[in-house]
Design a protein around this motif. Structure first.
Motif, mmCIF file in Angstrom:
data_model
loop_
_atom_site.group_PDB
_atom_site.id
_atom_site.type_symbol
_atom_site.label_atom_id
_atom_site.label_comp_id
_atom_site.label_asym_id
_atom_site.label_seq_id
_atom_site.Cartn_x
_atom_site.Cartn_y
_atom_site.Cartn_z
ATOM 1 N N THR A 13 0.833 -1.204 0.000
ATOM 2 C CA THR A 13 0.000 0.000 0.000
ATOM 3 C C THR A 13 0.866 1.252 0.000
ATOM 4 O OG1 THR A 13 -0.159 -0.082 2.401
ATOM 5 C CG2 THR A 13 -1.918 -1.159 1.159
ATOM 6 N N PRO A 14 0.345 2.356 -0.516
ATOM 7 C CA PRO A 14 1.097 3.611 -0.534
ATOM 8 C C PRO A 14 1.473 4.064 0.875
ATOM 9 C CG PRO A 14 -0.800 3.761 -1.976
ATOM 10 C CD PRO A 14 -0.951 2.497 -1.189
ATOM 11 N N SER A 15 2.628 4.683 0.987
ATOM 12 C CA SER A 15 3.142 5.140 2.292
ATOM 13 C C SER A 15 2.403 6.359 2.816
ATOM 14 C CB SER A 15 4.643 5.441 2.190
ATOM 15 O OG SER A 15 4.882 6.448 1.221
ATOM 16 N N GLY A 16 1.589 6.986 2.007
ATOM 17 C CA GLY A 16 0.836 8.164 2.427
ATOM 18 C C GLY A 16 0.281 8.889 1.227
ATOM 19 N N ALA A 17 -0.169 10.114 1.454
ATOM 20 C CA ALA A 17 -0.775 10.907 0.386
ATOM 21 C C ALA A 17 0.208 11.855 -0.276
ATOM 22 C CB ALA A 17 -1.957 11.697 0.935
ATOM 23 N N GLY A 18 1.424 11.931 0.250
ATOM 24 C CA GLY A 18 2.429 12.848 -0.289
ATOM 25 C C GLY A 18 3.816 12.258 -0.214
ATOM 26 N N CYS A 19 4.792 12.976 -0.749
ATOM 27 C CA CYS A 19 6.185 12.554 -0.722
ATOM 28 C C CYS A 19 6.653 12.431 0.729
ATOM 29 C CB CYS A 19 7.049 13.554 -1.477
ATOM 30 S SG CYS A 19 8.820 13.189 -1.405
ATOM 31 N N VAL A 20 7.132 11.263 1.081
ATOM 32 C CA VAL A 20 7.559 10.987 2.457
ATOM 33 C C VAL A 20 8.619 11.990 2.908
ATOM 34 C CG1 VAL A 20 8.724 9.285 3.929
ATOM 35 C CG2 VAL A 20 7.023 8.530 2.265
ATOM 36 N N HIS A 31 4.855 16.475 -8.942
ATOM 37 C CA HIS A 31 4.040 15.272 -9.137
ATOM 38 C C HIS A 31 4.569 14.166 -8.229
ATOM 39 C CE1 HIS A 31 1.907 16.940 -12.518
ATOM 40 N NE2 HIS A 31 3.056 17.228 -13.111
ATOM 41 N N LEU A 32 3.718 13.177 -7.976
ATOM 42 C CA LEU A 32 4.081 12.085 -7.077
ATOM 43 C C LEU A 32 4.213 10.770 -7.833
ATOM 44 C CD1 LEU A 32 1.734 12.962 -4.094
ATOM 45 C CD2 LEU A 32 4.207 13.330 -4.240
ATOM 46 N N ARG A 33 5.150 9.948 -7.348
ATOM 47 C CA ARG A 33 5.401 8.628 -7.902
ATOM 48 C C ARG A 33 5.372 7.610 -6.766
ATOM 49 N NH1 ARG A 33 3.912 11.272 -11.672
ATOM 50 N NH2 ARG A 33 5.335 12.256 -13.120
ATOM 51 N N ARG A 34 4.942 6.406 -7.095
ATOM 52 C CA ARG A 34 4.783 5.335 -6.106
ATOM 53 C C ARG A 34 5.726 4.188 -6.434
ATOM 54 N NH1 ARG A 34 -0.978 2.214 -5.479
ATOM 55 N NH2 ARG A 34 -0.317 0.639 -3.973
ATOM 56 N N CYS A 35 6.501 3.764 -5.457
ATOM 57 C CA CYS A 35 7.372 2.608 -5.646
ATOM 58 C C CYS A 35 6.495 1.371 -5.787
ATOM 59 C CB CYS A 35 8.321 2.463 -4.467
ATOM 60 S SG CYS A 35 9.359 0.985 -4.562
ATOM 61 N N ALA A 36 6.697 0.619 -6.853
ATOM 62 C CA ALA A 36 5.889 -0.572 -7.104
ATOM 63 C C ALA A 36 6.318 -1.754 -6.246
ATOM 64 C CB ALA A 36 5.955 -0.945 -8.586
ATOM 65 N N ALA A 37 7.458 -1.647 -5.590
ATOM 66 C CA ALA A 37 7.928 -2.737 -4.737
ATOM 67 C C ALA A 37 7.460 -2.593 -3.296
ATOM 68 C CB ALA A 37 9.457 -2.819 -4.768
ATOM 69 N N SER A 66 2.924 6.135 -11.576
ATOM 70 C CA SER A 66 2.418 7.468 -11.279
ATOM 71 C C SER A 66 1.431 7.372 -10.127
ATOM 72 C CB SER A 66 1.722 8.065 -12.497
ATOM 73 O OG SER A 66 1.151 9.319 -12.154
ATOM 74 N N PHE A 67 1.444 8.388 -9.248
ATOM 75 C CA PHE A 67 0.486 8.464 -8.140
ATOM 76 C C PHE A 67 -0.398 9.684 -8.327
ATOM 77 C CE2 PHE A 67 -0.487 8.628 -3.424
ATOM 78 C CZ PHE A 67 -1.133 7.408 -3.375
ATOM 79 N N GLU A 68 -0.630 10.034 -9.593
ATOM 80 C CA GLU A 68 -1.476 11.168 -9.956
ATOM 81 C C GLU A 68 -2.842 10.670 -10.422
ATOM 82 O OE1 GLU A 68 -0.733 14.449 -9.646
ATOM 83 O OE2 GLU A 68 1.135 13.823 -8.717
ATOM 84 N N PRO A 69 -3.926 11.390 -10.080
ATOM 85 C CA PRO A 69 -5.258 10.995 -10.553
ATOM 86 C C PRO A 69 -5.301 10.896 -12.080
ATOM 87 C CG PRO A 69 -5.447 12.687 -8.865
ATOM 88 C CD PRO A 69 -3.979 12.582 -9.214
ATOM 89 N N GLY A 70 -5.913 9.829 -12.577
ATOM 90 C CA GLY A 70 -6.065 9.653 -14.013
ATOM 91 C C GLY A 70 -4.859 9.055 -14.714
ATOM 92 N N GLU A 71 -3.800 8.735 -13.982
ATOM 93 C CA GLU A 71 -2.594 8.150 -14.586
ATOM 94 C C GLU A 71 -2.339 6.779 -13.959
ATOM 95 O OE1 GLU A 71 -0.335 12.426 -15.337
ATOM 96 O OE2 GLU A 71 0.659 10.916 -14.103
ATOM 97 N N ASP A 72 -2.002 5.804 -14.799
ATOM 98 C CA ASP A 72 -1.707 4.474 -14.265
ATOM 99 C C ASP A 72 -0.445 3.866 -14.878
ATOM 100 O OD1 ASP A 72 -2.589 3.899 -16.816
ATOM 101 O OD2 ASP A 72 -4.187 2.542 -16.197
ATOM 102 N N GLN A 92 -5.126 4.381 -5.596
ATOM 103 C CA GLN A 92 -4.386 4.440 -6.850
ATOM 104 C C GLN A 92 -3.710 5.788 -7.087
ATOM 105 O OE1 GLN A 92 -4.028 1.655 -8.969
ATOM 106 N NE2 GLN A 92 -4.794 0.774 -7.062
ATOM 107 N N HIS A 93 -4.096 6.807 -6.326
ATOM 108 C CA HIS A 93 -3.527 8.141 -6.520
ATOM 109 C C HIS A 93 -3.707 8.946 -5.239
ATOM 110 C CE1 HIS A 93 -7.678 9.563 -6.887
ATOM 111 N NE2 HIS A 93 -7.871 8.570 -7.750
ATOM 112 N N HIS A 94 -3.012 10.085 -5.189
ATOM 113 C CA HIS A 94 -3.190 10.981 -4.047
ATOM 114 C C HIS A 94 -4.609 11.534 -4.058
ATOM 115 C CE1 HIS A 94 -3.032 14.731 -6.400
ATOM 116 N NE2 HIS A 94 -1.988 14.235 -7.050
ATOM 117 N N PRO A 95 -5.072 12.085 -2.940
ATOM 118 C CA PRO A 95 -6.432 12.627 -2.925
ATOM 119 C C PRO A 95 -6.643 13.646 -4.048
ATOM 120 C CG PRO A 95 -5.527 12.602 -0.715
ATOM 121 C CD PRO A 95 -4.395 12.248 -1.650
ATOM 122 N N ALA A 96 -7.765 13.539 -4.719
ATOM 123 C CA ALA A 96 -8.058 14.453 -5.826
ATOM 124 C C ALA A 96 -8.108 15.906 -5.366
ATOM 125 C CB ALA A 96 -9.368 14.056 -6.495
#
Length: 117
Positions: A13-20, A31-37, A66-72, A92-96
């Protein structure tokens, strides 16, 4: 696009809603990115601090989404290319409601100048 199932944990699961790291230091991101591992959320390479790429190197976790709304889309730092991957755990993304750049209240008025454009 390459398929990159190796090195991905769909249950992380994502570590939070923003860059740690930006949250820890009071900084901001574009923009935010999510580690897939592991789910670490970091800021993109167009941000001032480039924490997602730094995490990829330090943790040897080269695949992000990508951790942006509308991007996968997925990106592999090792391949330097976009790739396909499985659906990751929600969210799937940070809060809209979170602005881009973000977070609200920490983005300087001259943010475009700080990013060189």
């Amino acid at each position: 696009m390459a398929s990159i199932e190796h090195g991905i944990d769909p249950g992380a699961t994502p570590s939070g809603a923003g860059c740690v790291e930006c949250d820890a230091t009071g900084s901001w991101w574009l923009h935010l990115r999510r580690c897939a591992a592991c789910g670490h959320i970091g800021c993109c390479n167009d941000s001032l601090n480039r924490h997602a790429a730094a995490h990829a190197v330090l943790a040897n976790h080269p695949i992000i989404q990508s951790f942006e709304p509308g991007e996968d889309w997925f990106w592999s730092y090792d391949l330097n290319a976009f790739a396909h991957g499985p659906r990751l755990a929600d969210p799937q993304h940070h809060p809209a409601s979170q602005p881009v750049p973000g977070p609200a209240g920490r983005v300087p008025a001259d943010w475009r100048d700080q990013l060189g454009g």
